[in-house]
Design a protein around this motif. Structure first.
Motif, PDB file in Angstrom:
ATOM      1  N   VAL A   1       3.961   9.716  -2.474  1.00 38.03           N
ATOM      2  CA  VAL A   1       4.532   9.024  -1.419  1.00 38.03           C
ATOM      3  C   VAL A   1       6.029   9.608  -1.345  1.00 38.03           C
ATOM      4  CG1 VAL A   1       5.604   6.876  -0.629  1.00 38.03           C
ATOM      5  CG2 VAL A   1       2.921   6.877  -1.501  1.00 38.03           C
ATOM      6  N   LEU A   2       6.656   9.685  -2.583  1.00 35.07           N
ATOM      7  CA  LEU A   2       7.949  10.174  -2.492  1.00 35.07           C
ATOM      8  C   LEU A   2       8.445  11.556  -2.195  1.00 35.07           C
ATOM      9  CD1 LEU A   2      11.048   9.664  -3.539  1.00 35.07           C
ATOM     10  CD2 LEU A   2      10.180  10.647  -5.969  1.00 35.07           C
ATOM     11  N   ASN A   3       7.584  12.346  -2.268  1.00 36.27           N
ATOM     12  CA  ASN A   3       7.657  13.824  -1.912  1.00 36.27           C
ATOM     13  C   ASN A   3       7.524  13.983  -0.383  1.00 36.27           C
ATOM     14  OD1 ASN A   3       8.075  14.876  -4.543  1.00 36.27           O
ATOM     15  ND2 ASN A   3       6.036  15.445  -4.774  1.00 36.27           N
ATOM     16  N   ILE A   4       6.508  13.254   0.131  1.00 41.64           N
ATOM     17  CA  ILE A   4       6.031  13.350   1.452  1.00 41.64           C
ATOM     18  C   ILE A   4       7.433  12.827   2.270  1.00 41.64           C
ATOM     19  CG2 ILE A   4       4.556  12.550   3.256  1.00 41.64           C
ATOM     20  CD1 ILE A   4       2.478  12.819   1.393  1.00 41.64           C
ATOM     21  N   GLY A   5       7.517  11.532   1.924  1.00 43.30           N
ATOM     22  CA  GLY A   5       8.744  10.588   2.391  1.00 43.30           C
ATOM     23  C   GLY A   5       9.980  11.303   2.461  1.00 43.30           C
ATOM     24  N   MET A   6      10.587  12.101   1.507  1.00 41.01           N
ATOM     25  CA  MET A   6      11.604  12.617   1.170  1.00 41.01           C
ATOM     26  C   MET A   6      11.683  13.939   2.032  1.00 41.01           C
ATOM     27  SD  MET A   6      13.915  10.707  -0.352  1.00 41.01           S
ATOM     28  CE  MET A   6      15.247  12.058  -0.262  1.00 41.01           C
ATOM     29  N   PHE A   7      10.526  14.620   2.033  1.00 40.96           N
ATOM     30  CA  PHE A   7      10.568  15.839   2.916  1.00 40.96           C
ATOM     31  C   PHE A   7      10.717  15.579   4.388  1.00 40.96           C
ATOM     32  CE2 PHE A   7       8.052  18.871   5.748  1.00 40.96           C
ATOM     33  CZ  PHE A   7       8.578  19.897   5.129  1.00 40.96           C
ATOM     34  N   PHE A   8      10.126  14.418   4.684  1.00 37.22           N
ATOM     35  CA  PHE A   8      10.451  13.981   6.205  1.00 37.22           C
ATOM     36  C   PHE A   8      11.733  13.675   6.368  1.00 37.22           C
ATOM     37  CE2 PHE A   8      10.459  10.717   9.647  1.00 37.22           C
ATOM     38  CZ  PHE A   8       9.645  11.354  10.518  1.00 37.22           C
ATOM     39  N   VAL A   9      12.646  12.907   5.390  1.00 32.91           N
ATOM     40  CA  VAL A   9      13.778  12.453   5.822  1.00 32.91           C
ATOM     41  C   VAL A   9      14.703  13.484   5.613  1.00 32.91           C
ATOM     42  CG1 VAL A   9      15.637  11.305   4.409  1.00 32.91           C
ATOM     43  CG2 VAL A   9      13.481  10.208   4.717  1.00 32.91           C
ATOM     44  N   VAL A  10      14.527  14.616   4.747  1.00 37.91           N
ATOM     45  CA  VAL A  10      15.470  15.609   4.605  1.00 37.91           C
ATOM     46  C   VAL A  10      15.345  16.407   5.979  1.00 37.91           C
ATOM     47  CG1 VAL A  10      16.299  17.888   3.305  1.00 37.91           C
ATOM     48  CG2 VAL A  10      15.543  15.555   2.081  1.00 37.91           C
TER      49      VAL A  10
ATOM     50  N   SER B   1       1.033  -1.103  -0.092  1.00 40.09           N
ATOM     51  CA  SER B   1       0.089  -0.179   0.002  1.00 40.09           C
ATOM     52  C   SER B   1       0.662   1.272   0.004  1.00 40.09           C
ATOM     53  CB  SER B   1      -1.029  -0.020   1.208  1.00 40.09           C
ATOM     54  OG  SER B   1      -0.116   0.169   2.487  1.00 40.09           O
ATOM     55  N   ASP B   2       0.301   2.352  -0.223  1.00 40.39           N
ATOM     56  CA  ASP B   2       0.987   3.692  -0.123  1.00 40.39           C
ATOM     57  C   ASP B   2       1.615   3.824   1.173  1.00 40.39           C
ATOM     58  OD1 ASP B   2       0.164   4.104  -2.679  1.00 40.39           O
ATOM     59  OD2 ASP B   2      -1.308   5.685  -2.080  1.00 40.39           O
ATOM     60  N   MET B   3       0.903   3.493   2.207  1.00 44.38           N
ATOM     61  CA  MET B   3       1.681   3.443   3.655  1.00 44.38           C
ATOM     62  C   MET B   3       2.965   2.613   3.760  1.00 44.38           C
ATOM     63  SD  MET B   3       1.852   5.150   6.502  1.00 44.38           S
ATOM     64  CE  MET B   3       0.390   6.221   6.436  1.00 44.38           C
ATOM     65  N   ASP B   4       2.553   1.628   3.310  1.00 45.55           N
ATOM     66  CA  ASP B   4       3.620   0.543   3.137  1.00 45.55           C
ATOM     67  C   ASP B   4       4.840   1.090   2.377  1.00 45.55           C
ATOM     68  OD1 ASP B   4       2.179  -1.322   4.856  1.00 45.55           O
ATOM     69  OD2 ASP B   4       1.532  -2.490   3.029  1.00 45.55           O
ATOM     70  N   THR B   5       4.772   1.625   1.275  1.00 48.42           N
ATOM     71  CA  THR B   5       5.951   2.043   0.680  1.00 48.42           C
ATOM     72  C   THR B   5       6.622   3.064   1.490  1.00 48.42           C
ATOM     73  OG1 THR B   5       4.623   1.456  -1.319  1.00 48.42           O
ATOM     74  CG2 THR B   5       6.603   2.910  -1.667  1.00 48.42           C
TER      75      THR B   5
ATOM     76  N   MET C   1      13.552   1.796  -7.203  1.00 49.68           N
ATOM     77  CA  MET C   1      12.703   1.283  -8.329  1.00 49.68           C
ATOM     78  C   MET C   1      12.240  -0.149  -7.578  1.00 49.68           C
ATOM     79  SD  MET C   1      12.795   2.859 -10.522  1.00 49.68           S
ATOM     80  CE  MET C   1      11.856   1.835 -11.674  1.00 49.68           C
ATOM     81  N   PRO C   2      12.713  -1.104  -6.473  1.00 46.16           N
ATOM     82  CA  PRO C   2      12.011  -2.132  -5.886  1.00 46.16           C
ATOM     83  C   PRO C   2      10.927  -1.636  -5.178  1.00 46.16           C
ATOM     84  CG  PRO C   2      14.580  -2.404  -5.501  1.00 46.16           C
ATOM     85  CD  PRO C   2      14.151  -0.815  -6.440  1.00 46.16           C
ATOM     86  N   LEU C   3      10.777  -0.442  -4.583  1.00 47.18           N
ATOM     87  CA  LEU C   3       9.861  -0.033  -4.069  1.00 47.18           C
ATOM     88  C   LEU C   3       8.538   0.149  -4.883  1.00 47.18           C
ATOM     89  CD1 LEU C   3      11.044   2.428  -0.957  1.00 47.18           C
ATOM     90  CD2 LEU C   3      10.281  -0.107  -0.801  1.00 47.18           C
ATOM     91  N   GLU C   4       8.918   1.229  -5.983  1.00 47.73           N
ATOM     92  CA  GLU C   4       7.764   1.514  -6.955  1.00 47.73           C
ATOM     93  C   GLU C   4       7.199   0.320  -7.808  1.00 47.73           C
ATOM     94  OE1 GLU C   4       6.139   2.510 -10.584  1.00 47.73           O
ATOM     95  OE2 GLU C   4       8.023   1.406 -10.531  1.00 47.73           O
ATOM     96  N   ASN C   5       8.121  -0.909  -8.136  1.00 47.54           N
ATOM     97  CA  ASN C   5       7.663  -2.185  -9.060  1.00 47.54           C
ATOM     98  C   ASN C   5       6.787  -2.752  -7.901  1.00 47.54           C
ATOM     99  OD1 ASN C   5       9.013  -1.162 -10.941  1.00 47.54           O
ATOM    100  ND2 ASN C   5      10.931  -2.527 -10.359  1.00 47.54           N
ATOM    101  N   ASN C   6       6.653  -2.687  -6.568  1.00 47.41           N
ATOM    102  CA  ASN C   6       5.977  -3.692  -5.685  1.00 47.41           C
ATOM    103  C   ASN C   6       4.688  -2.697  -5.432  1.00 47.41           C
ATOM    104  OD1 ASN C   6       7.095  -6.193  -5.163  1.00 47.41           O
ATOM    105  ND2 ASN C   6       8.776  -4.905  -5.241  1.00 47.41           N
TER     106      ASN C   6
END
Length: 486
Positions: free
Chosen positions: A310-319, A77-81, A292-297
């Protein structure tokens, strides 16, 4: 196998399955794709008296949607990713961020961290976007990082096509170097933290050089890395995550205790120190290998990029977390900042000692997870050179040799800060900046082209130039610092 010409008005199949390699023959598909675009006859393969068309154009199907053809037993799911993205991006690099800020200054470091974070995130965007486009062209459901590069070069300008295999091999090579380099960093990391704790309690005659601790880790590392099934490494991963989260939480407690004023540390440092900042920061921030493994699954792959995504929110949190750690860690410890912020914690405080041991154990187990991917790449390339009877022995032998090499390299280069910067400058500038920009350039060279005022060309040339400058200057400065430390 001979080639026969096929009339243009006949339907063609989606793809040719390469049963020997267990996947899709990308080169054949992309050659057919280029022939179709030019209005040329599509060739078909004839073997054993049967005709197998190589590509398909059926107006009733319309544009091929790779997302509809993915067959996943357990899609995420989006949350899992999102959680997996955080797990893949939040590693030991966060503990090196205060050292990165020591090379840039408080506010210049803060600005540069967000700038590099934005650029790295954008490069992930264009890589995934290129992958989606190439999946549609090749009519395959998903592609890995190296396969995306190969397909992009085959779809790009004619001069690039002979380099397709080289591009794929280069990405795999840099992935192996990057991940094994990280394993070397982990060995230095663990040894330094354990030595600090042991030295507090050991008599003076038993205070050994850090290289002794690295050598002592070799039998344990070999034992753990003989585990070939990723399933059995999962409990180690869970334990490592708990220990890292606990350790970082306690580290923040020490950082925010008696925090000095903002004017106690320089707002910016000399520009000559920025290459070290670049190497350390990109080592910490870049998680291109897991993208790519994350997106492919994913169950809904279109949710990975876009706005919001998912990428934008996750990377904002990480950065944001990395920037906060670097900013406040450097503000607290200033010029005495070590390659890992845990090394700055009080040496005689039991709580601080527990943090160092927790982080050391977590990173030790993370070594096994990090080692798994390069071993898979290397084994896939070598296993056909061994008979079926000897493959098990060969697999274990290669594992032992690779672990031994990483320990030897760590012993030879015990400078943690320089090692981190070197790995970031050499590998991650290539994987995270230069390769994605090149893939985007060749993928869309013909369709839709370079855009108004050739904006796509100039944008990608800037990213490639930025990556090359970081690669060259970061590598030079890192090697110079490593040599100076001897």
């Amino acid at each position: 196998m001979e080639l026969q010409e096929m009339p243009r008005n006949k339907p063609q199949l989606i793809a040719q399955l390469d049963t020997k390699k267990g996947g899709v023959n990308t080169q054949v598909i992309m050659s057919s794709f280029k022939a179709e675009k030019a209005g040329e006859p599509v060739q078909v393969a004839s073997a054993n008296g049967s005709t197998v068309p190589l590509c398909k154009r059926d107006v009733e199907i319309g544009d091929y949607d790779p997302f509809q053809h993915r067959k996943l037993d357990h899609p995420t799911s989006d949350m899992d990713t999102f959680i997996h993205l955080l797990k893949g991006s939040l590693g030991s690099g966060i503990l090196a961020m205060p050292l990165a800020f020591a090379h840039a200054g408080l506010f210049l470091g803060l600005f540069c961290t967000f700038a590099i974070g934005i650029i790295c995130t954008y490069c992930v965007h264009i890589l995934v976007k290129s992958a989606h486009e190439l999946c549609r062209r090749t009519k395959v459901p998903s592609l890995g990082f190296a396969e995306v590069a190969e397909a992009a070069f085959l779809a790009g300008p004619e001069g690039f096509r002979p380099w397709a295999k080289f591009a794929k091999a280069s990405i795999n090579l840099f992935l192996v170097i990057d991940l094994l380099g990280c394993c070397c960093v982990y060995i230095v990391f663990v040894a330094k933290n354990v030595k600090q704790v042991v030295d507090v309690y050991a008599p003076e005659e038993y205070t050994f050089d850090i290289r002794f601790y690295m050598a002592a880790m070799l039998p344990l590392l070999i034992f753990v890395n003989l585990i070939r099934n990723l399933k059995y490494l999962s409990p180690l991963s869970m334990l490592a995550n708990i220990l890292v989260a606990t350790g970082i939480g306690i580290t923040f407690y020490y950082i925010f205790s008696d925090l000095p004023s903002l004017d106690s540390q320089p707002a910016y440092e000399s520009v000559t120190k920025l290459p070290m900042f670049f190497g350390t920061a990109i080592f910490a921030l870049e998680g291109i290998g897991v993208v790519m493994p994350l997106e492919n699954n994913m169950k809904h792959p279109s949710h990975f990029i876009g706005c919001p995504s998912v990428l934008n929110i996750g990377m904002f949190f990480v950065v944001s977390l990395y920037a906060s750690t670097g900013f406040f860690g450097f503000l607290k410890y200033g010029d005495s900042t070590e390659g890992s912020i845990t090394l700055n914690l009080p040496q005689d405080d039991p709580l601080a000692q527990s943090v160092k041991l927790m982080i050391a154990v977590a990173i030790f187990f993370t070594y096994a997870l990090q080692f798994y991917v390069p071993m898979e790449i290397i084994w896939k390339a070598l296993k056909n050179n061994f008979s079926s009877a000897s493959q098990n022995f060969a697999n274990y032998a290669i594992r032992i040799i690779l672990v031994f090499i990483t320990v030897v390299l760590a012993i030879l280069i015990p400078n943690l800060g320089g090692f981190i910067s070197l790995v970031g400058a050499v590998c991650l500038s290539m994987l995270g900046l230069i390769f994605p920009a090149t893939i985007d350039l060749v993928t869309f060279y013909d369709d839709p082209g370079m855009g108004k005022y050739n904006w796509r060309l100039y944008k990608n040339l800037f990213l490639i130039f930025f990556g090359l400058v970081g690669f060259l200057t970061g590598t030079y400065v890192s090697i110079f610092e490593i040599i100076e430390s001897y």
